[in-house]
Design a protein around this motif. Sequence first.
Motif: not given
Length: 789
Positions: A772-789
Amino acid sequence: MATMQEAERYVGGGVRRKEDRRLISGQGTFVEGITPTGTLYAVVVRSPYANAQINKIDLAPAKRAPGVVAAFSGAELAEQWNAPLPMAWPVTEDIKIPEHWPLTRDQARYAGDGVAVVVATSRAAAKDAAELVEVDYEQLPAVIDAEAALHNGAPLVHEAFGSNECYTWALSQGDVDAAFAGADVVVKERYVQQRLVPNAIEPRCVVAQAIAGDFTMWSTTQIPHVAKVTLALSTGIPEGKLRVIAPDVGGGFGSKLNVYAEEALCLALARKLRRPIKWIEERSEAYQSTTHGRDVVQVIELAAAKDGKLRGVRVKLVANMGAYLQLVTPGVPLLGAFLYHGCYAADAYSLECTGVFTNTTPTDAYRGAGRPESNYAIERAIERLAREIGTDIVTIRRRNFMPKGELVPSPAGLQFDSVDYAKVLDRSIQMVEYDKLRKEQQVRQQRGDTRLLGVGFSCYVEMCGLAPSQVLGALRYTAGGWDAAIVRMMPTGKVEVVTGTSPHGQGHVTAWSQIAADRLGVDIDDVTVLHGDTAVAPLGMDTYGSRSLAVGGVALHFACGRVIEKAKRLAAHMLEVSPEDLEFENGSFSVRGVPAKAKPIQEVAFAAWTAHSLPEGEEPSLEATYVYDPPNFTFPFGSHICVVEVDTETGKVDIVRYVAVDDCGNVINPMIVDGQVHGGVAQGIAQALYEEAVYDDGGSLLTASMMDYLVPSAAEIPSVELDRTVTPSPTNPMGVKGIGEAGTIAATPAVINAVVDALWHLGVRNIEMPASPERVWQAIRQAKGGRGS
């Protein structure tokens, strides 16, 4: 094997479906439209709780309601049953099989479990009265998650078993431990196959009628023959007194591959009340009481050499059975057990599957049934392996494909037929212009576009049809994979085909007409196909698992051959020559070398009916039956490529191209094949991006309607670019394989691989389905924050 020459006028051509004119003009016959005189309507009272003790059921208020004829609890109908509802696939000797009655008597074990039934003169009256039934529930703790259900102290779905483990089934080929110990690279991935709701366009419906001890049941079922046998066992109605009819059925996708409580209930009520009984499922009921699909946790490990060459595959599954075992529930996740290596060769292979009871709607077959799950795991993991060793995702596949051949041993111990996987991959790459896509992807990444391009692959092989037990004895089949066909040449020269398969949208009437018309040399409009009625077609094993053509169609091929063989003897008698002197072509027997001396098969059929002059030992009529039990599965394969754009600011995924190249052997009707692939791809995309059945911690289904469960419309499904190769199966004389589930098997990993491919450079390693858009968006944010997904 049939040896007679035949001309293909129809097979392989784009013949329009014969079924469609009647259906689109509103002249179809569906169960909801069948209402015998004096029909009463049944409504089932269902538990709102996932786990609850039933202390008392008060039916008196309902019985006093206008129009009510009767109301019963499970205890009051106990004498109606000879046996519990059937479970036909005990995959291990020590499997735990709970008693499953049409109405539960003491405890509700999932939200939607039937606890009582109200019968009235109208559906509205029955619905109103059902709301008046008073049930004293004692709510108990519920367990929803299959992995949590295995923990010590988890609530028990069936107290008598002492645990929630239903079975553990294992398969091992080769030295798996040695393969992993000697591997240069090991990849271990965990994937979740979310629970899905099948959502056939026609909800289930049952009508049961008893007249002078004979019972007729009309049902929206995929399996009238199996239903007849198992319902006779459950209800005690003699099998010879029970007729089951599946008229036009508006889709099934496996959800109608069951013998349901409501079918047994309607038969019992018809017997008890001596009136026709009708039950119509509402969509909200369908979400709770029709079987769900998938719900499997997968852990897959790949052991490989430095160059990515596979050495071993190891898989562990935890499969959610739900609260009860339906007809084939335990075996569904195991239908993919022999395919978790996918199209690829490996030295060693092992799989372990644990089935688990939970307080949820029972799971069972859903389009693909175990094969989409297995293909998802291997196709996701093989791309992860490619990235781990720095190899292109195409190269890793080519390096590991099983060798080309007619019969090739698989890592899991089967014999795969018609193996030639590279050619479908090559064709799909050519169609999608792969190199151009990679260049465009790099350009977008370099300039920092917010709409990123991703390319996902899915190479698949599936096994279609249920093979006999000697082929797959490890799964302990209780029935073989046979099916039957009867072919009659009528006195007027027309042809009647009776098939044991039971279509519900697949186009069997058209395809079977094509086969018979070509084999017998008659016009396609002169062929009538009868199906779905156990009184008309007494022999059959019905439709599921992409088995119909490769089993039922081949039975028809052989039955036609037997008709031709008898007709040849009759024609020889009429022409006063030896049968060996005759040739059969385009529907006519002619004397070899003297083509003018001939008899059309229609004339032979009329002579067989009049029976004025038959050869010695021949019986009147021109009819033959053939029961075909296949020697092996068939193994279709293909390569699908999905191209997506992912908006990094919103997480929205758009499919911009989808290419599907499939190989289902020789094609009877290209239009039907294309339609099956389109539909399968749509359902695979739906799982990848949209659909998910969600329960709360108490076991209430939160996605209990189309308001909450996201079924994509035509607007969300892209155009699908199709092509095919033809590699005939060597295991049947028609060279055919299945196609009905191919799109669903291929699509989910293609889509998710594409999404991950678009975001890999950002650090995203996985997206759970649905993406879903929310899951994809969260994964991108977590990856950019250095925490992976």
